[in-house]
Write an enzyme that holds these catalytic residues in place. Sequence first.
Site, PDB file in Angstrom:
ATOM      1  CG  HIS A 141      41.537  30.967  27.812  1.00  0.00           C
ATOM      2  ND1 HIS A 141      40.757  30.232  28.682  1.00  0.00           N
ATOM      3  CD2 HIS A 141      41.097  32.260  27.938  1.00  0.00           C
ATOM      4  CE1 HIS A 141      39.900  31.030  29.281  1.00  0.00           C
ATOM      5  NE2 HIS A 141      40.096  32.264  28.862  1.00  0.00           N
ATOM      6  CG  ASP A 180      41.375  27.043  29.690  1.00  0.00           C
ATOM      7  OD1 ASP A 180      42.466  27.541  29.376  1.00  0.00           O
ATOM      8  OD2 ASP A 180      40.311  27.695  29.757  1.00  0.00           O
ATOM      9  CB  SER A 253      39.279  33.734  31.710  1.00  0.00           C
ATOM     10  OG  SER A 253      38.172  33.660  30.840  1.00  0.00           O
TER      11      SER A 253
END
Length: 338
Positions: A141, A180, A253
Amino acid sequence: MRGIRVIGAATLLGLAAGAGAAQGDGFETIFLKDGQRVVGDVVAEKPEALYVDLGYDLLKVPRESIARRAKGEEAGAVVAAAPGATTVDASGFFSTGVLRPSPVKELVAKFGESVVSIETPSGKGSGFLINDQGYAITNAHVIEGETRIAAIFYQNTAGGGLARRRVEDAEIVSVNPFFDLALIKLPLPADVKPSHVILGNGEDVNTGDSVFAVGNPLGLERSVTQGIISNRSRNLEGQLFLQTDTAINPGNSGGPLFNARGEVIGVTSRGARADMADNLGFAIPIAYVKDFLHHREAFAFDKTNPNSGYRYLDPPRRPRREKPEGLAGPKADRTATK
């Protein structure tokens, strides 16, 4: 080795006599959480401990001190290695190993250069190098929908500071949106020789283990946060995550979650919204990362074909049952009572 003690000969005879099927299982290596190893024959397995025959004494090893066990060829392959040694995975693409526990300050100094900042036109994230060829892991992402990707390296300098180097045109190699995960290749300048991380073993992870994360939350570069594993198998939307109270915020992230030995055991991926809860962070377990890297060709990115090439089929409709004459349906009943 704290908590481990040698048992006398009389006790050895009693345990061996009652060991049953466990006796004589053969050569085995027991990896301890402090980085040490015990090699011998497990002659008895009790709920609270294992009893290992060293050939001259019997050793009691508490189960709470055990990280993992290995037998046969796997055990023989690692016994020759010195404690703290690392090995290259069979794929030759990344390194694994069991390192010695060290203070977080020392581990950050040792592996901090392997953590990079990922920048795209729409935002920022984190990533980490897995080898000396410039390949890095991040979240899918973080780069989703982007083709212009840059990375920032942070290198230790002789004066004790950090040199900030930016590189453009990172290449997307593989993407697995279901887990992801993304693999990118960074163009390394000739004078940049950053370190890379060591991937740990997911079986070593237990609730309560100390962990720390390095990343760029809210664009604050090189931030280090520390906590513990709150749950090693948290199910979120059908996928397992490591739950941690380590602070994880937007910008973290794609960064690494390290254990107390400096091995990467997860990829920081998401956290709870500030208006809902605190101390809730989640990381993708390292087992998923290794599987992704082993099969990276199956997830190869093709910028000329953004579609997946398949579609889901609608399930067949349930046949309608005919209603007997004279029976009104629910709608008719509601109309009649108005």
